[in-house]
Design an enzyme around this catalytic site. Structure first.
Site, PDB file in Angstrom:
ATOM      1  N   HIS A  59       0.838  -1.199   0.000  1.00 48.07           N
ATOM      2  CA  HIS A  59       0.000   0.000   0.000  1.00 48.07           C
ATOM      3  C   HIS A  59       0.873   1.248   0.000  1.00 48.07           C
ATOM      4  O   HIS A  59       2.087   1.184   0.192  1.00 48.07           O
ATOM      5  CB  HIS A  59      -0.920   0.020   1.225  1.00 48.07           C
ATOM      6  CG  HIS A  59      -0.202   0.146   2.528  1.00 48.07           C
ATOM      7  ND1 HIS A  59       0.509  -0.890   3.098  1.00 48.07           N
ATOM      8  CD2 HIS A  59      -0.063   1.198   3.389  1.00 48.07           C
ATOM      9  CE1 HIS A  59       1.040  -0.500   4.233  1.00 48.07           C
ATOM     10  NE2 HIS A  59       0.710   0.774   4.442  1.00 48.07           N
ATOM     11  N   ASP A  92       0.522   5.162   1.927  1.00 44.38           N
ATOM     12  CA  ASP A  92      -0.236   5.695   3.058  1.00 44.38           C
ATOM     13  C   ASP A  92      -1.285   6.709   2.640  1.00 44.38           C
ATOM     14  O   ASP A  92      -1.011   7.637   1.872  1.00 44.38           O
ATOM     15  CB  ASP A  92       0.720   6.344   4.066  1.00 44.38           C
ATOM     16  CG  ASP A  92       1.514   5.320   4.856  1.00 44.38           C
ATOM     17  OD1 ASP A  92       1.086   4.152   4.916  1.00 44.38           O
ATOM     18  OD2 ASP A  92       2.571   5.689   5.414  1.00 44.38           O
ATOM     19  N   HIS A 132       4.834   0.267   0.069  1.00 43.67           N
ATOM     20  CA  HIS A 132       5.560  -0.477   1.089  1.00 43.67           C
ATOM     21  C   HIS A 132       4.691  -1.591   1.664  1.00 43.67           C
ATOM     22  O   HIS A 132       3.465  -1.570   1.537  1.00 43.67           O
ATOM     23  CB  HIS A 132       6.086   0.438   2.200  1.00 43.67           C
ATOM     24  CG  HIS A 132       5.025   1.179   2.943  1.00 43.67           C
ATOM     25  ND1 HIS A 132       4.389   2.300   2.442  1.00 43.67           N
ATOM     26  CD2 HIS A 132       4.483   0.972   4.177  1.00 43.67           C
ATOM     27  CE1 HIS A 132       3.510   2.750   3.316  1.00 43.67           C
ATOM     28  NE2 HIS A 132       3.544   1.953   4.376  1.00 43.67           N
ATOM     29  N   ARG A 163       5.496   6.939  13.912  1.00 46.07           N
ATOM     30  CA  ARG A 163       5.258   7.308  12.518  1.00 46.07           C
ATOM     31  C   ARG A 163       4.713   8.725  12.396  1.00 46.07           C
ATOM     32  O   ARG A 163       3.838   9.144  13.166  1.00 46.07           O
ATOM     33  CB  ARG A 163       4.250   6.352  11.869  1.00 46.07           C
ATOM     34  CG  ARG A 163       4.158   6.501  10.357  1.00 46.07           C
ATOM     35  CD  ARG A 163       2.990   5.731   9.777  1.00 46.07           C
ATOM     36  NE  ARG A 163       1.745   6.502   9.848  1.00 46.07           N
ATOM     37  CZ  ARG A 163       0.608   6.141   9.261  1.00 46.07           C
ATOM     38  NH1 ARG A 163       0.553   5.011   8.580  1.00 46.07           N
ATOM     39  NH2 ARG A 163      -0.477   6.876   9.378  1.00 46.07           N
TER      40      ARG A 163
END
Length: 282
Positions: A98, A100, A257, A272
């Site tokens: 995917h 983000d 990723h 994150r």
């Protein structure tokens, strides 16, 4: 001395000789930003950082994203920072390729991920180069894809197809329908032109994409199935084996990723941040 070493033809460079807990001089920032556009993924090993340090670093690339639905999963006092903690009581979630937050009108430019605790085994992250994924397609396929857009819907990513994510939010008392029920799907080009490099890249994200606009459901599924398998081509992929105190930044506009969920029940703790595209990068 700042040193930048390519780690893979597909993507990635290791940056050493810098301490990100301190402010860096302008000439080093210029080199780092150039390397980011050249390699799409930068790896900074052995960085002992606070959340404030990570935020300062990330803001050199742009403003930081704050997402209301994720606030229960952020660090207190730092709404820009998600705490990603998995162990025997909290198994890892999204286990697929995917990019983000493609289900929003303005997806983030990049992601900054800092490793505080890494599992004894497993827990690697794979990165696939969407420039290469596009450039290795035949000219007729490139031409067709260049005319298409895809529908991205955030509700899909937290729905029945991805029960791990919906369960994770429920544990934080986040109700999917309350947060996303009124949200509108968005449409993004299947092929994006990177604003800095001017290279073309595939732009898809399986958790969010519900279909290809203008194609029948059967046509869209066939095309998406082909493209999703295509981006897994080994020659496009760099696999990062995490060490504690690694900090990575990658470009969501040209990479996908895959956080491999192969380390249960070992512990993994990451912080994150997402960088918006409208930041000034200073």
């Amino acid at each position: 001395m700042l040193a930048i070493e390519q780690v893979s033809v597909a993507a990635g460079a290791r940056v050493t000789g810098v301490d990100l807990s301190r402010e860096l001089p302008a000439d080093q920032w210029k080199e780092i930003r150039q390397a980011f556009h050249r390699h799409s993924l930068l790896i900074f090993p052995e960085q002992v950082l606070t959340i404030a340090d990570q935020k300062r670093f990330s803001r050199r690339f742009g403003d930081l994203l704050i997402q209301e639905h994720l606030l229960p999963m952020t660090v207190e006092g730092h709404p820009e920072c998600m705490r990603l903690h998995n162990d025997a009581d909290n198994p890892p979630g999204l286990n697929t390729w995917h990019t983000d937050n493609s289900g929003w009108p303005e997806p983030p430019l990049g992601t900054v991920l800092y490793a505080k605790k890494t599992p004894a085994v497993g827990g690697d992250t794979l990165f696939s180069n969407m420039y290469l994924a596009y450039e290795t397609l035949s000219p007729p396929m490139q031409e067709m894809l260049g005319q298409l857009t895809a529908t991205h819907d955030v509700k899909k990513a937290f729905g029945a197809d991805y029960p791990e994510l919906s369960e994770m939010l429920k544990k934080k008392s986040i109700e999917i329908n309350d947060r996303f029920g009124g949200g509108e799907a968005v449409h993004h080009p299947v092929v994006r032109i990177h604003p800095e490099t001017k290279r073309k890249a595939l732009y898809l994200s399986a958790p969010y994409v519900t279909g290809i606009d203008g194609l029948s459901a059967a046509e869209g599924r066939a095309l998406l199935d082909f493209l999703y398998r295509h981006i897994e081509t080994n020659e496009f992929v760099y696999r990062h084996r995490w060490q504690a105190d690694d900090l990575l930044i990658w470009d969501n506009r040209c990479l996908q990723h895959y956080a491999v969920a192969d380390y249960f029940p070992h512990e993994r703790l990451m912080y994150r941040m997402n960088v918006l595209q409208n930041g000034d990068g200073r």
